[in-house]
Write a protein that holds these residues in place. Structure first.
Motif, PDB file in Angstrom:
ATOM      1  N   LYS A  60     -31.849   3.375 102.568  1.00 29.64           N
ATOM      2  CA  LYS A  60     -32.380   2.385 101.638  1.00 29.64           C
ATOM      3  C   LYS A  60     -33.525   1.594 102.250  1.00 29.64           C
ATOM      4  N   LEU A  61     -33.425   1.323 103.567  1.00 29.05           N
ATOM      5  CA  LEU A  61     -34.450   0.539 104.247  1.00 29.05           C
ATOM      6  C   LEU A  61     -35.504   1.397 104.941  1.00 29.05           C
ATOM      7  N   TRP A  62     -35.309   2.699 104.938  1.00 29.80           N
ATOM      8  CA  TRP A  62     -36.193   3.575 105.712  1.00 29.80           C
ATOM      9  C   TRP A  62     -37.588   3.651 105.103  1.00 29.80           C
ATOM     10  N   GLU A  63     -37.645   3.798 103.785  1.00 27.83           N
ATOM     11  CA  GLU A  63     -38.916   3.776 103.082  1.00 27.83           C
ATOM     12  C   GLU A  63     -38.686   3.179 101.707  1.00 27.83           C
ATOM     13  N   CYS A  64     -39.756   2.639 101.137  1.00 28.86           N
ATOM     14  CA  CYS A  64     -39.595   1.912  99.870  1.00 28.86           C
ATOM     15  C   CYS A  64     -40.819   2.133  98.983  1.00 28.86           C
ATOM     16  N   TRP A  65     -40.560   2.599  97.757  1.00 22.65           N
ATOM     17  CA  TRP A  65     -41.627   2.730  96.762  1.00 22.65           C
ATOM     18  C   TRP A  65     -41.696   1.439  95.945  1.00 22.65           C
ATOM     19  N   LEU A  66     -42.907   0.910  95.796  1.00 20.53           N
ATOM     20  CA  LEU A  66     -43.118  -0.314  95.032  1.00 20.53           C
ATOM     21  C   LEU A  66     -44.099  -0.054  93.891  1.00 20.53           C
ATOM     22  N   THR A  67     -43.815  -0.637  92.741  1.00 15.36           N
ATOM     23  CA  THR A  67     -44.770  -0.608  91.642  1.00 15.36           C
ATOM     24  C   THR A  67     -45.879  -1.625  91.909  1.00 15.36           C
ATOM     25  N   LEU A  68     -46.928  -1.557  91.116  1.00 11.72           N
ATOM     26  CA  LEU A  68     -48.031  -2.506  91.282  1.00 11.72           C
ATOM     27  C   LEU A  68     -47.534  -3.937  91.111  1.00 11.72           C
ATOM     28  N   GLN A  69     -46.639  -4.165  90.163  1.00 10.50           N
ATOM     29  CA  GLN A  69     -46.101  -5.501  89.957  1.00 10.50           C
ATOM     30  C   GLN A  69     -45.286  -5.949  91.170  1.00 10.50           C
ATOM     31  N   GLU A  70     -44.488  -5.050  91.752  1.00 16.09           N
ATOM     32  CA  GLU A  70     -43.680  -5.394  92.919  1.00 16.09           C
ATOM     33  C   GLU A  70     -44.545  -5.657  94.142  1.00 16.09           C
ATOM     34  N   VAL A  71     -45.650  -4.939  94.262  1.00 13.05           N
ATOM     35  CA  VAL A  71     -46.571  -5.181  95.380  1.00 13.05           C
ATOM     36  C   VAL A  71     -47.049  -6.626  95.355  1.00 13.05           C
ATOM     37  N   GLY A  72     -47.447  -7.108  94.186  1.00 15.72           N
ATOM     38  CA  GLY A  72     -47.917  -8.483  94.072  1.00 15.72           C
ATOM     39  C   GLY A  72     -46.824  -9.503  94.315  1.00 15.72           C
TER      40      GLY A  72
END
Length: 439
Positions: free
Chosen positions: A415-427
């Motif tokens: 779960k902590l190894w890699e993480c995909w973020l949406t554009l909204q989550e990036v902000g």
């Protein structure tokens, strides 16, 4: 064994109950493996609270030694070292010693270092800390590092370890800052694991699939360890992913076992040669390493990169307190970093474009609300950690997502190894993204 890469043991243990005689076979393996592993562990050169100094095989380059010349130069350099620094100035004495020693071939230089012993090396070390009339150290860091790097990559392994033991200025110190009743169980070890090796694809102990690498030193090798220097280590991950040829040009193991790492100071390369021991405590490598904490099997190049950065900054304590990833990217590449606009609606496309041009990108997460900034508090539903640095591993412009890679390596959960973020989550979760050219 604790060797994580091929993870054969974990798979075999799970399969054993379903194979006739499998459990008995694994029991026999346990017995043999326990004996061999305990013998291997005893063979490690580890000194609790100090540095190992042992004779190792060495094939010296250059002509055979002239003992008479080595003795004469060594005696003259000794007299200079112990001259009155108030009368002649420490800088002048240090320059004279360097001028006497540097022309010597490796075998004779090694003889002089051995002749100095801990007494002479300690005096040499103390001279480097003498302050001038302006309160500055008598020997500036760059000149000092150039001299010691030349010494360390030239003398025998024993001579290099003698320098590392007798001269505190020649390598960084560390404070484990751990809790518990065994906080003093820390020192330095000469690891037996490879400096670097080409990786095959493997499954980690956390059941994470890691793709194979054709490079001996790759971003897959990085595992942060117990020092809080994510800003530094994940910046190296980003650089190596963007430019796999960077590491072979900036890290090399010398013939005598020492390691030379090239970093950049204000854009100028600085070659830092290191004694080949690494921080060790509680039966494991304490700092950065490749794939496992076991000093018998882990790739050691990440630890030497971390040690070179600690030497550059002064000690491990200084890199634990960290800095912005932009500083690390400049230290690694010699180039000035660029800030990426997090508010851009085309952020994902820009990241993808920068990665296609060979740029390395590092992201920093925000602090969790009402959380202690020093805590590794989880955010984003446990997918991220606050105040942590990640390298941007991938971008998906079509899906509007970016992927962050964690420098915790194999030790982190899936779960902590890699993480995909949406554009909204990036902000929402990131406070900055730094980029730098690597080619």
């Amino acid at each position: 064994m604790g060797y994580h890469r091929n993870n054969w043991r974990q798979v075999a243990d799970m399969a054993a109950p379903f194979i006739p005689g499998g459990e008995a076979l694994m029991g026999a393996v346990d017995m043999v493996q326990g004996i061999s592993d305990s013998v291997s562990l005893d063979r490690l050169q580890y000194v609790r609270g100090g540095h190992p100094v042992v004779e190792l095989p060495w094939q010296p380059p250059g002509p055979p030694p002239n003992p008479q010349r080595a003795e004469a130069v060594g005696r003259q350099a000794w007299d200079v070292l112990f001259a009155d620094e108030q009368q002649y100035s420490a800088r002048s004495l240090l320059d004279q010693v360097g001028n006497l020693l540097m022309p010597l071939p490796p075998t004779e230089l090694d003889m002089v270092v051995r002749r100095f012993g801990t007494q002479g090396l300690d005096r040499w070390d103390r001279l480097t800390h003498v302050e001038d009339e302006h309160g500055e150290a008598a020997y500036d860091w760059r000149r000092q590092q150039e001299l010691f790097s030349r010494l360390l990559r030239t003398v025998s392994p024993y001579g290099a370890m003698l320098i590392g033991t007798g001269m505190s200025c020649s390598q960084p110190d560390f404070d484990a800052a751990c809790s518990g009743c065994h906080c003093d169980d820390h020192g330095w070890v000469l690891p037996e694991g490879p400096f670097a090796q080409v990786d095959g694809a493997y499954v980690t102990e956390k059941w994470q699939w890691v793709p194979g690498s054709t490079e001996a030193m790759s971003w897959q090798d990085m595992d942060q360890g117990h020092f809080g220097d994510c800003w530094l280590l994940t910046s190296m991950q980003a650089v190596l992913q963007a430019n796999p040829q960077h590491a072979p040009r900036h890290l090399r193991q010398e013939a005598n076992g020492t390691v030379t790492v090239t970093l950049y100071d204000e854009g100028s390369p600085v070659a830092i040669t290191l004694v080949p021991d690494l921080p060790y405590g509680h039966g494991k490598l304490w700092g950065a390493k490749g794939h496992t904490e076991d000093a018998r099997y882990a790739e050691s190049w990440p630890g030497y990169f971390e040690k070179a950065a600690a030497q550059f900054h002064g000690n491990y304590h200084d890199i634990v307190h960290g800095g912005p990833p932009s500083t690390a990217l400049t230290l690694i590449t010699g180039r000035v970093g660029q800030k990426v606009d997090l508010n851009s609606p085309w952020l994902v496309q820009e990241i993808a474009n920068r990665k296609s041009r060979g740029q390395a990108l590092v992201a920093t997460t925000a602090a969790a609300p009402n959380a202690d900034p020093g805590d590794a508090a989880q955010i984003a539903g446990g997918r991220l950690v606050q105040n942590h640095a990640y390298f941007i591993k991938d971008a998906d412009p079509a899906g509007g997502r970016v992927c962050l890679g964690n420098p915790w390596g194999d030790g982190s959960t899936r779960k902590l190894w890699e993480c995909w973020l949406t554009l909204q989550e990036v902000g929402y979760y990131l406070v900055q993204i730094d980029a730098v050219d690597t080619w």
